[in-house]
Scaffold this active site. Structure first.
Site, PDB file in Angstrom:
ATOM      1  N   LYS A   1      -9.818   5.582  -2.670  1.00 34.64           N
ATOM      2  CA  LYS A   1     -10.138   5.961  -1.284  1.00 34.64           C
ATOM      3  C   LYS A   1     -11.309   6.949  -1.271  1.00 34.64           C
ATOM      4  CE  LYS A   1      -5.430   5.209   0.426  1.00 34.64           C
ATOM      5  NZ  LYS A   1      -5.486   4.209   1.485  1.00 34.64           N
TER       6      LYS A   1
ATOM      7  N   GLU B   1       3.807   7.391   7.138  1.00 32.47           N
ATOM      8  CA  GLU B   1       3.542   5.992   7.510  1.00 32.47           C
ATOM      9  C   GLU B   1       4.429   5.603   8.680  1.00 32.47           C
ATOM     10  OE1 GLU B   1       2.948   3.135   4.163  1.00 32.47           O
ATOM     11  OE2 GLU B   1       4.151   4.633   3.137  1.00 32.47           O
TER      12      GLU B   1
ATOM     13  N   ASP C   1       7.935   5.585  -5.224  1.00 37.21           N
ATOM     14  CA  ASP C   1       6.912   4.732  -4.619  1.00 37.21           C
ATOM     15  C   ASP C   1       5.652   5.513  -4.257  1.00 37.21           C
ATOM     16  OD1 ASP C   1       5.923   2.293  -3.463  1.00 37.21           O
ATOM     17  OD2 ASP C   1       6.397   3.090  -1.481  1.00 37.21           O
TER      18      ASP C   1
ATOM     19  N   HIS D   1       0.771   8.375  -5.911  1.00 35.90           N
ATOM     20  CA  HIS D   1      -0.269   8.723  -4.928  1.00 35.90           C
ATOM     21  C   HIS D   1      -0.328  10.231  -4.651  1.00 35.90           C
ATOM     22  CE1 HIS D   1      -0.435   4.511  -4.528  1.00 35.90           C
ATOM     23  NE2 HIS D   1       0.385   4.349  -3.524  1.00 35.90           N
TER      24      HIS D   1
HETATM   25  C1  BG6 Z   1       1.815   1.568  -1.750  1.00 31.98           C
HETATM   26  C2  BG6 Z   1       3.292   1.760  -1.524  1.00 31.98           C
HETATM   27  O1  BG6 Z   1       1.466   1.917  -3.058  1.00 31.98           O
HETATM   28  O2  BG6 Z   1       1.104   2.388  -0.837  1.00 31.98           O
HETATM   29  C3  BG6 Z   1       3.654   1.409  -0.095  1.00 31.98           C
HETATM   30  O3  BG6 Z   1       4.014   0.928  -2.424  1.00 31.98           O
HETATM   31  C4  BG6 Z   1       2.796   2.193   0.872  1.00 31.98           C
HETATM   32  O4  BG6 Z   1       5.030   1.653   0.155  1.00 31.98           O
HETATM   33  C5  BG6 Z   1       1.336   2.057   0.519  1.00 31.98           C
HETATM   34  O5  BG6 Z   1       3.036   1.687   2.162  1.00 31.98           O
HETATM   35  C6  BG6 Z   1       0.498   2.984   1.366  1.00 31.98           C
HETATM   36  O6  BG6 Z   1      -0.848   2.741   1.133  1.00 31.98           O
HETATM   37  P1  BG6 Z   1      -1.954   3.119   2.198  1.00 31.98           P
HETATM   38  O7  BG6 Z   1      -3.247   2.856   1.514  1.00 31.98           O
HETATM   39  O8  BG6 Z   1      -1.713   2.224   3.373  1.00 31.98           O
HETATM   40  O9  BG6 Z   1      -1.718   4.554   2.539  1.00 31.98           O
END
Ligand code: BG6
Length: 498
Positions: free
Chosen positions: A191, A225, A245, A250
């Protein structure tokens, strides 16, 4: 650090295991299509979709064209879709079947037009990775490391399910592949704002001197989210949960970028060397009276939204967390005793990912004592400085400062200094997968995770599990900011819920 806009020169065959899955349709193919339209792919490239379902080249191509019409950020038209499809083919096979891998290898050996450099993308469940890589090895699909033609393998997250399984997975991968051939993907690193954190910190003089325990009160990293378990994600998510997850990869990666020491270069070695030091120093904060180190929640339904336990492919008595809030610490000279708050959840009021660095309030509270012409000044507006890296949406960097409101009175209020990508450049930012796929094709692993990093991430997750094992799972209403119990994780001001 890699750059977009550079065409990949070496021919490549891109093999996607799990080619009919959601990730391929929503992310991988759209990313490859955009790269194709941007003329970033090499002249000679092929994409082979490997999956179990019954398709031939033609029906697979139609499936992918539908996916591109729905998910591509680059406009699609029939002519370019047809041209893109001429690079696509389908290889039907079961991951447990050696013959499917043998015939795949025959395609490389028997067909001179198939580029010999190969990039395998494992878009499959973590427990199938071992089998797949062993099959690739047995079928002699893997070429020698650091040789031509090259083999690279991209492995999707989560990498294992805990420390032990990640170690086993690393061992297995390293039996058949060299570390330089393995690309563990964490798409957050692709990103734009995440990469900009490094430029912001190390290409400016004024911020880095205050990025430490003397000036920073706390750091808050949020990935909220609105989505729940759409597209059949329930089965995967019920086994995984928010901690594994989102936090284990992340959020930890965001944390590393914002807290690491200046690297001695921008190559993979230098950046990974600094990130691993943070992961080794990272640990859950000690629970304090009334302030647990963590809180886990699960959404309940309402307003037409099902509860997590009612979602497709989720166990009706599931105890999987869909929300996590944590208080962490980095035990090093720069950050000792600065609380780091991590928070993520599904079905929150809005999608928002950001890092907020809140600075200490000035040592002398000058403005608390100001009386204004017989009137008492409104001092409620005085807020600590906060620097926000907004990862998505409306990517940008914002600094909140206090300024005097124009008037005859001395009234101080918070104002924002904004840098917004869309206002400055008015062009769509590249998708994370575009950047990362391009990097993998170019052999740049800076934005991928090394084996020891992944193991260090799981070590921290285990420490969190131990430190919070007595915390009950707290319900929260879908569309809220999580369970009220999560507020107690914070020591001072509340979460930034906007
Ligand atoms: C993924 C997860 O790695 O990242 C998901 O497995 C999540 O659960 C997603 O929804 C979120 O990604 P982004 O780029 O939409 O924030």
């Amino acid at each position: 650090m890699p750059t977009l806009g550079v065409k990949v020169k070496e021919p490549v065959t891109f093999v996607i295991f799990g080619a009919t899955g959601d990730l391929t349709r929503r992310k991988l193919l759209p990313a490859l299509y955009t790269l194709f339209r941007d003329n970033a792919l090499p002249e000679a490239f092929d994409i082979i979709g490997f999956a179990r379902r019954k398709h031939d080249d033609r029906s697979f191509c139609e499936l992918m064209q539908d996916a591109l019409r729905e998910h591509s950020r680059t406009p699609v038209d029939d002519a370019s879709l047809a041209e893109f499809c001429s690079h696509l083919s389908y290889h039907r096979g079961d991951l447990s079947d050696p013959a499917a891998f043998k015939t795949l290898n025959e395609r490389f050996n028997g067909n001179d037009s198939l580029p010999a450099n190969r990039l395998f993308y494992l878009s499959i469940a973590a427990d199938l990775v071992e089998q797949t890589v062993s099959q690739m090895h047995a079928a002699e699909l893997i070429t020698q490391p650091k040789a031509s033609p090259w083999t690279r393998v991209v492995v999707e997250k989560p990498f294992g399910g805990d420390l032990q399984s990640a170690q086993v997975l690393n061992q297995i991968l390293l039996t058949h592949l060299d570390e330089s051939q393995i690309y563990r993907i964490d798409h957050y690193l692709g990103k734009e704002t995440v990469q900009n954190i490094l430029s912001f910190r190390f290409a400016n003089t004024i911020f880095e001197p205050v990025f430490n325990r003397t000036y920073v009160d706390h750091i808050e990293i949020t990935a909220a989210e609105t989505a729940g378990m759409e597209s059949g994600r329930g089965a995967f998510y019920d086994r995984t949960g928010a901690l594994r997850d989102m936090v284990a990869n992340h959020l930890f990666q965001l944390l590393c970028f914002v807290t690491m020491e200046p690297p001695d270069g921008l190559d993979a070695r230098a950046i990974r060397a600094e990130k691993i030091k943070i992961l080794h120093a990272l640990r859950p904060a000690a629970a304090l009276p009334g302030h647990p180190a963590g809180c886990f929640g699960q959404y309940t339904g309402g307003d037409g939204v099902p509860a997590f336990r009612e979602e497709d492919r989720v166990a009706p008595d599931s105890t999987t967390e869909t929300f996590a809030a944590l208080r962490m610490e980095i035990n090093n000279w720069r950050w000792a005793s600065v609380p780091i708050y991590l928070r993520t959840g599904k079905r929150m009021p809005k999608k928002s990912t950001e890092i907020a660095i809140q600075f200490r309030i000035p040592a002398m509270q000058l403005f608390q004592h100001v009386a204004c012409a017989g009137d008492v000044c409104d001092l409620t507006g005085v807020k600590p400085n906060t620097l926000i890296f907004r990862i998505q949406p409306d990517e940008g960097i914002f600094l909140q400062v206090s300024a005097k409101r124009p008037s005859m009175q001395l009234v101080v209020e918070g104002v924002d200094m904004d840098f917004s990508y869309s206002e400055k450049w008015n062009k769509e930012l590249p998708e994370a997968y575009e950047r990362l796929l391009l990097d993998a094709m170019r052999g740049d692993s800076t934005l991928f995770t090394r084996s020891d990093e992944v193991e260090a991430e799981w070590t921290v997750i285990e420490a969190i599990r131990n430190a919070t094992k007595d915390q009950p799972l707290a319900p929260y209403a879908a569309g809220s900011w999580g369970p009220p119990e999560a507020d107690a994780v914070m020591l001072s001001s509340g979460w930034k819920n906007e």
